[in-house]
Design an enzyme around this catalytic site. Sequence first.
Site, mmCIF file in Angstrom:
data_model
loop_
_atom_site.group_PDB
_atom_site.id
_atom_site.type_symbol
_atom_site.label_atom_id
_atom_site.label_comp_id
_atom_site.label_asym_id
_atom_site.label_seq_id
_atom_site.Cartn_x
_atom_site.Cartn_y
_atom_site.Cartn_z
ATOM 1 N N CYS A 1 0.836 -1.199 0.000
ATOM 2 C CA CYS A 1 0.000 0.000 0.000
ATOM 3 C C CYS A 1 0.874 1.254 0.000
ATOM 4 O O CYS A 1 1.354 1.675 1.055
ATOM 5 C CB CYS A 1 -0.929 -0.019 1.219
ATOM 6 S SG CYS A 1 -1.956 1.447 1.312
ATOM 7 N N CYS B 1 -0.471 4.147 2.079
ATOM 8 C CA CYS B 1 -0.364 3.974 3.542
ATOM 9 C C CYS B 1 1.084 4.173 4.004
ATOM 10 O O CYS B 1 1.331 4.789 5.037
ATOM 11 C CB CYS B 1 -0.773 2.568 3.984
ATOM 12 S SG CYS B 1 -2.198 1.887 3.185
ATOM 13 N N ASP B 2 2.043 3.622 3.256
ATOM 14 C CA ASP B 2 3.419 3.534 3.755
ATOM 15 C C ASP B 2 4.410 4.450 3.043
ATOM 16 O O ASP B 2 5.568 4.558 3.476
ATOM 17 C CB ASP B 2 3.925 2.077 3.621
ATOM 18 C CG ASP B 2 3.059 1.116 4.420
ATOM 19 O OD1 ASP B 2 2.512 1.541 5.457
ATOM 20 O OD2 ASP B 2 2.919 -0.047 4.008
#
Length: 309
Positions: free
Chosen positions: A136, A139-140
């Site tokens: 992701c 997200c990261d």
Amino acid sequence: MENLEIYDVVIIGSGPSGLSASIYAERAKLKSITIEKQYMSGGQVLNTYEVDNYPGLPEINGFDMGQKFRQHAEKLGSQFVKDEVLELDITDKIKTIKCKKNTFKARTVIIATGAQHRMLEVPGEKELYGKGVSYCATCDGAFYKEKIVAVVGGGDVALEDAIFLSRICKKIYLIHRRDEFRGAKILQEKVFSIDNIEVIWDTVVDKIEGDKEVTGITTTNRKTNETKTYNIDGVFVAIGIVPNSHIFERHLNLDDSNYIIANEDCKTSVDGVFVAGDVRTKALRQVVTAVSDGANAITSVEKYLATEF
Ligand code: NAP
């Protein structure tokens, strides 16, 4: 805890197809409940930085889109419960949905469990998950400011991830196993125009290197057989999706890739059980086709209830 109420429809999953089904269920005055496993509604779209092909909502970020769908359902009175489905009994006319915390009974069920990321299945992937291996980018990505990363894949998600990461990272190797991308042409053009994205064609990842965290990847060029190691700080795997159909495989007909077989009417091989969104056999998996499934599934539910109850 056994919920003694018999619902007209229990919807499993709160991604775009499940939320669309819950909106249509409210408008059809059906007694429905939507079971959601994740802490937030929206499904895979939550991990999308930007969705630019949903009519009327240009350039919306995936998180906002999930929230908007959820708020719409709530405004109409949809009921939600956080729980995880463990087992179904769908042989009788009244279906039983056993979850971790509750048991629900319903005249019909809509499965809208979506899909999840596919794994590369190479050495180092499992061991270094969360230590440089990610599925992701939105997200990261922030953890890789000014770092060097690889994105693996050639579909919409890989291209979007590379574009997103190009704004954060120093350099992105976009590694694809063929010599042309599968993803949308508009994304391809963008990728080719960005200086810090280097596309590595015809190449597969053999191993993710690192002890405590990712330090590199070893690859093979499929045309020349040349192997190469890239020193990188992180690898984002974006090689497609696999359907979340495991708990239904004993009950329903699935295709060879484990998608639940149904046409546009969303009817599965069991009466009273319907399927919507990415977990269904279909030609195109997008938010716009997922939400149309939710609508079609509720129309089929209404027809079924009218004839069978
Ligand atoms: P996808 O379209 O299935 O693409 C997967 C990519 O990964 C392909 O390029 C494939 O290569 C490659 N691949 C598959 N298995 C591999 C392996 N074992 N090793 C190396 N490469 C591998 O998947 P996606 O990009 O995750 O997208 C999933 C669905 O969501 C698609 O239907 C997509 O259109 C949709 N989506 C839409 C949007 C949007 O409309 N904005 C955004 C994101 C996703 P090959 O090309 O060689 O098969």
